[in-house]
Write a protein that holds these residues in place. Structure first.
Motif, mmCIF file in Angstrom:
data_model
loop_
_atom_site.group_PDB
_atom_site.id
_atom_site.type_symbol
_atom_site.label_atom_id
_atom_site.label_comp_id
_atom_site.label_asym_id
_atom_site.label_seq_id
_atom_site.Cartn_x
_atom_site.Cartn_y
_atom_site.Cartn_z
ATOM 1 N N HIS A 66 -46.136 9.938 97.615
ATOM 2 C CA HIS A 66 -46.959 11.187 97.549
ATOM 3 C C HIS A 66 -47.904 11.785 97.077
ATOM 4 C CE1 HIS A 66 -46.075 15.498 98.181
ATOM 5 N NE2 HIS A 66 -46.693 15.331 96.740
ATOM 6 N N HIS A 67 -48.059 10.968 95.513
ATOM 7 C CA HIS A 67 -49.012 11.104 94.853
ATOM 8 C C HIS A 67 -50.094 10.980 95.249
ATOM 9 C CE1 HIS A 67 -46.057 14.855 92.517
ATOM 10 N NE2 HIS A 67 -45.655 13.133 91.863
ATOM 11 N N LEU A 68 -50.315 9.343 95.189
ATOM 12 C CA LEU A 68 -50.933 8.900 95.453
ATOM 13 C C LEU A 68 -52.165 9.009 96.533
ATOM 14 C CD1 LEU A 68 -53.101 6.070 95.185
ATOM 15 C CD2 LEU A 68 -51.464 5.020 96.950
ATOM 16 N N GLU A 69 -51.588 9.804 97.524
ATOM 17 C CA GLU A 69 -52.122 10.606 98.576
ATOM 18 C C GLU A 69 -53.090 11.240 98.882
ATOM 19 O OE1 GLU A 69 -49.698 10.843 102.486
ATOM 20 O OE2 GLU A 69 -48.729 8.062 102.319
ATOM 21 N N ALA A 70 -51.911 11.741 97.768
ATOM 22 C CA ALA A 70 -52.567 13.862 97.223
ATOM 23 C C ALA A 70 -53.557 13.473 96.432
ATOM 24 C CB ALA A 70 -51.665 14.830 96.073
ATOM 25 N N TRP A 71 -53.776 12.427 95.813
ATOM 26 C CA TRP A 71 -55.107 12.231 94.900
ATOM 27 C C TRP A 71 -56.595 11.679 95.792
ATOM 28 C CZ3 TRP A 71 -56.722 7.155 95.427
ATOM 29 C CH2 TRP A 71 -57.579 7.041 94.722
ATOM 30 N N ASN A 72 -55.933 11.123 97.269
ATOM 31 C CA ASN A 72 -56.554 10.279 97.894
ATOM 32 C C ASN A 72 -57.470 11.813 98.786
ATOM 33 O OD1 ASN A 72 -57.054 8.990 100.711
ATOM 34 N ND2 ASN A 72 -57.797 7.991 99.291
ATOM 35 N N GLU A 73 -56.901 12.567 99.077
ATOM 36 C CA GLU A 73 -57.429 13.231 99.962
ATOM 37 C C GLU A 73 -58.141 14.457 99.115
ATOM 38 O OE1 GLU A 73 -56.026 16.995 102.979
ATOM 39 O OE2 GLU A 73 -54.618 16.456 100.808
ATOM 40 N N ARG A 74 -57.708 14.955 97.590
ATOM 41 C CA ARG A 74 -58.668 15.202 97.164
ATOM 42 C C ARG A 74 -60.388 14.503 96.867
ATOM 43 N NH1 ARG A 74 -57.948 19.750 93.584
ATOM 44 N NH2 ARG A 74 -56.699 19.855 95.498
ATOM 45 N N ILE A 75 -60.448 13.045 96.865
ATOM 46 C CA ILE A 75 -61.517 12.609 96.281
ATOM 47 C C ILE A 75 -61.987 12.543 97.336
ATOM 48 C CG2 ILE A 75 -60.291 11.428 93.752
ATOM 49 C CD1 ILE A 75 -60.165 8.443 94.969
ATOM 50 N N ALA A 76 -61.308 12.136 98.252
ATOM 51 C CA ALA A 76 -61.742 11.997 100.337
ATOM 52 C C ALA A 76 -63.741 12.810 100.259
ATOM 53 C CB ALA A 76 -61.304 11.370 101.040
ATOM 54 N N GLU A 77 -62.806 14.201 99.599
ATOM 55 C CA GLU A 77 -63.751 15.452 100.034
ATOM 56 C C GLU A 77 -64.426 15.603 98.900
ATOM 57 O OE1 GLU A 77 -60.457 18.098 100.152
ATOM 58 O OE2 GLU A 77 -60.047 17.598 103.286
ATOM 59 N N SER A 78 -64.875 14.717 97.988
ATOM 60 C CA SER A 78 -65.736 14.551 96.727
ATOM 61 C C SER A 78 -67.201 15.597 97.434
ATOM 62 C CB SER A 78 -65.443 13.341 95.946
ATOM 63 O OG SER A 78 -66.800 13.769 95.323
ATOM 64 N N ARG A 79 -67.590 15.935 96.268
ATOM 65 C CA ARG A 79 -69.041 16.218 97.095
ATOM 66 C C ARG A 79 -70.033 14.920 96.811
ATOM 67 N NH1 ARG A 79 -69.892 21.582 93.611
ATOM 68 N NH2 ARG A 79 -68.513 20.233 91.925
ATOM 69 N N HIS A 80 -69.662 14.058 95.449
ATOM 70 C CA HIS A 80 -69.944 13.012 95.951
ATOM 71 C C HIS A 80 -69.941 11.807 96.398
ATOM 72 C CE1 HIS A 80 -71.026 14.707 91.744
ATOM 73 N NE2 HIS A 80 -70.213 14.709 91.606
ATOM 74 N N ALA A 81 -71.163 11.354 97.534
ATOM 75 C CA ALA A 81 -70.667 10.644 98.434
ATOM 76 C C ALA A 81 -70.190 9.240 98.451
ATOM 77 C CB ALA A 81 -72.574 10.172 99.021
ATOM 78 N N ARG A 82 -70.639 8.885 97.128
ATOM 79 C CA ARG A 82 -69.979 7.784 96.811
ATOM 80 C C ARG A 82 -68.641 8.094 96.454
ATOM 81 N NH1 ARG A 82 -73.576 3.858 92.590
ATOM 82 N NH2 ARG A 82 -71.947 2.404 92.725
ATOM 83 N N THR A 83 -68.319 8.572 95.847
ATOM 84 C CA THR A 83 -67.183 8.821 95.655
ATOM 85 C C THR A 83 -66.157 9.271 96.710
ATOM 86 O OG1 THR A 83 -67.279 9.846 92.906
ATOM 87 C CG2 THR A 83 -65.009 10.266 94.103
ATOM 88 N N ALA A 84 -66.463 9.861 98.146
ATOM 89 C CA ALA A 84 -65.657 9.931 99.229
ATOM 90 C C ALA A 84 -65.570 9.190 100.244
ATOM 91 C CB ALA A 84 -66.474 11.335 100.084
ATOM 92 N N ALA A 85 -66.891 7.832 99.688
ATOM 93 C CA ALA A 85 -66.670 7.017 100.283
ATOM 94 C C ALA A 85 -65.668 5.933 100.332
ATOM 95 C CB ALA A 85 -67.685 6.162 100.906
ATOM 96 N N PHE A 86 -65.329 6.498 98.950
ATOM 97 C CA PHE A 86 -64.719 4.939 98.178
ATOM 98 C C PHE A 86 -62.935 6.131 98.835
ATOM 99 C CE2 PHE A 86 -61.466 4.980 94.691
ATOM 100 C CZ PHE A 86 -60.713 3.044 95.173
ATOM 101 N N GLY A 87 -63.115 7.244 98.587
ATOM 102 C CA GLY A 87 -61.960 7.459 99.192
ATOM 103 C C GLY A 87 -61.014 7.360 100.588
ATOM 104 N N GLU A 88 -62.259 7.438 101.350
ATOM 105 C CA GLU A 88 -61.999 7.373 102.858
ATOM 106 C C GLU A 88 -61.440 6.032 102.919
ATOM 107 O OE1 GLU A 88 -61.573 8.060 106.769
ATOM 108 O OE2 GLU A 88 -61.341 9.426 105.133
#
Length: 548
Positions: free
Chosen positions: A358-380
């Motif tokens: 659960h906590h891993l998925e919640a973390w992932n949702e947040r970073i996949a919506e990062s304003r930083h393109a590389r961070t968001a791409a990593f999250g996705e």
């Protein structure tokens, strides 16, 4: 296939090899008839049987153009019956059998899988040693469009050589989808089971493709495939025919404009193809139009069952992701409040997952919506690689569902249309149960809202019916329930700015990794959840029993 029994009426679905007039006759004089309708070169019928005798089991027969076809000639199976409840069934127990993730039988799948739990369940009912449930609730992955058997793969390769676009090992066209249902539902024991126990069904991802509607970028990527539009259109059309139609009551069928058009059309192929394309639109924060609703609800005695679409109508807009669009969430809220004793929510994806996941998925949702393109791409990339797409990956929906359950469990006097209890306050439900599958292991967890509630809120997960988890994955899944690992994962989500969940939950049974079926027995104000696994000999044995 017996689908719904409502009062003195029942709906029966069937497919025929050619156009025909279908007649169903039950003991006691109940009958129903209708011509078949055609689509994609196949022929189907939804028959409403009327005049059933209350509180009885009535054997029935099926004839096509006057020719008897069911029971099959020489059948050694018990008669198929329609079982009705009493006219006043408020004091009758309710039994729901549930599960998800069922590949075809070993003979057709080409894989060495443990015994099929649905086969085992059917054989036990045939023996007459156990009562039949009121309803089968099948919670997704009834067929696997993207993980096909050796037999289907051979068929697909031949079609691809003949010019039909698509992957060699995955279905695309309606005709190919029909092979999946034929392979799965022609199993003799399961065919008999479906003929005598009512069933409702909801899809998960594998009816279409793994990770279906994970994110907005996933949709953009999958749409680049030349075969995708046909696959989604024909996949949703076949789901509507084979699964969704049977979820509707006789009154809902009569009021459904699509069913009325399809059943009166000489050939509904184009109509259903256009429908499949039209409804392949996930919800959006901006779009207020009401999408086609796959979710459904029904009452059995004093139990209300609400089954939610966790896939097709997701809102995927970054920053506004939701498991259901606003219009469908409002519909769910209306159904969650009412005159019943037990609330059962069917959700193909578990609401309460192992805490670390659960906590891993919640973390992932947040970073996949990062304003930083590389961070968001990593999250996705992480989201797709590890299937991080459950309720926790739609954090606002996870929290809203918990808040709804908390309010119901408090017996909130402001909540509409709950039964009035002592002192004039609205009574809380006797229980709230979330039935789920998907994760290929079975467990029972209890929610803790940090305050005493009159209503126990339980997560009941039963998966798979017939599949398996790779052995190396099992220790990792078990480990994900560890408090120590959960604390580490919570620290990760906190570092990304994710708020702490408003509730906690504790596993009270499981995890069990074999094939299984679950049963929820509801009687009076009490509930009993039971998970049964299959032995090597194909018999059922008790894995867990939880009373609440």
């Amino acid at each position: 296939m017996l689908r719904r029994v409502t009062g003195d009426r029942a709906t029966i679905w069937l497919e025929t090899s050619e156009p025909a007039e279908v007649l169903i006759e039950a003991e006691g004089g109940a009958t129903g008839s209708a011509p078949t309708f055609s689509a994609y070169g196949h022929h189907y019928a939804m028959i409403v049987v009327t005049g059933l005798v209350p509180d009885s089991s009535q054997a029935y027969t099926v004839t096509l153009d006057g020719r008897s076809v069911w029971p099959a000639a020489g059948s050694t199976y018990p008669p198929s019956v329609i079982r009705t409840r009493a006219t006043d069934d408020r004091d009758q127990p309710v039994s729901l059998t549930f599960g998800s993730c069922r590949e075809g039988t070993p003979q057709s799948s080409g894989r060495r899988l443990p015994p099929d739990a649905l086969d085992a369940f059917a054989r036990r009912l045939m023996a007459g040693t156990h009562d039949r449930p009121d309803l089968l609730v099948l919670l997704g992955d009834q067929v696997y469009a993207d993980e096909t058997s050796a037999k289907v793969k051979r068929y697909l390769k031949k079609r691809r050589r003949n010019g039909h676009d698509g992957p060699d090992d995955q279905v695309v066209a309606f005709e190919e989808y029909t092979k999946l249902y034929l392979e799965s539902w022609r199993d003799p024991e399961v065919r008999w089971l479906f003929s005598t126990v009512p069933s409702v069904m909801i899809f998960d991802d594998h009816e279409l493709i793994d990770d279906w509607n994970t994110s907005a970028s996933w949709r953009a990527d999958i749409a680049r495939n030349s075969w995708w539009r046909k696959r989604i259109a024909d996949g949703l059309a076949s789901y509507w025919i084979y699964q969704h139609l049977g979820n509707l009551s006789p009154d809902e069928l009569a009021a459904d404009p699509l069913f009325q058009k399809v059943s009166s059309s000489g050939d509904a192929t184009e109509l259903l193809h256009e429908f499949g394309l039209r409804v392949d639109e996930p919800g959006s924060a901006e779009n207020t139009d009401q999408p086609y609703q796959w979710s459904f609800a029904l009452d059995v005695g004093r139990t209300r069952l609400v089954v939610l679409d966790n896939r097709c109508n997701r809102v995927l807009t970054p920053g506004a992701r939701a498991m259901l669009p606003a219009s469908e969430w409002d519909w769910f809220l209306d159904r969650a409040h009412g005159d019943y004793d037990h609330l059962v929510v069917g959700s193909s994806l578990p609401w309460l997952m192992p805490p670390a996941i659960h906590h891993l998925e919640a973390w992932n949702e947040r970073i996949a919506e990062s304003r930083h393109a590389r961070t968001a791409a990593f999250g996705e990339q992480i989201r797709r690689a590890f299937d991080l797409e459950h309720w926790a990956a739609f954090g606002k929906s996870f929290a809203a569902l918990g808040e709804l359950f908390r309010r119901l469990g408090e017996g909130n006097p402001d909540a509409p249309s709950r039964r009035v209890g002592a002192g004039g306050a609205y009574a809380a439900p006797a229980s709230i149960s979330v039935l789920s599958g998907d994760v290929h292991h079975s467990y029972v967890a209890k929610a803790d809202f940090g305050q005493a509630l009159a209503t126990p809120v339980m997560q009941l997960t039963c998966s798979p019916i017939h599949n398996q988890v790779p052995a190396p994955m099992r220790p990792l899944m078990r480990f994900s329930w560890s408090r120590a690992v959960a604390r580490v994962a919570r620290g990760l989500s906190k570092s990304a700015g994710v708020a702490k969940p408003a509730l906690r939950w504790k596993r009270v049974a499981g995890p069990y990794f074999g094939n299984a079926v679950g049963t929820l027995q509801l009687e009076g104000r009490s509930a009993t959840a039971r998970i049964e696994g299959t032995s090597k000999d194909g018999d059922l044995f008790d894995v867990a029993e939880v009373k609440y």
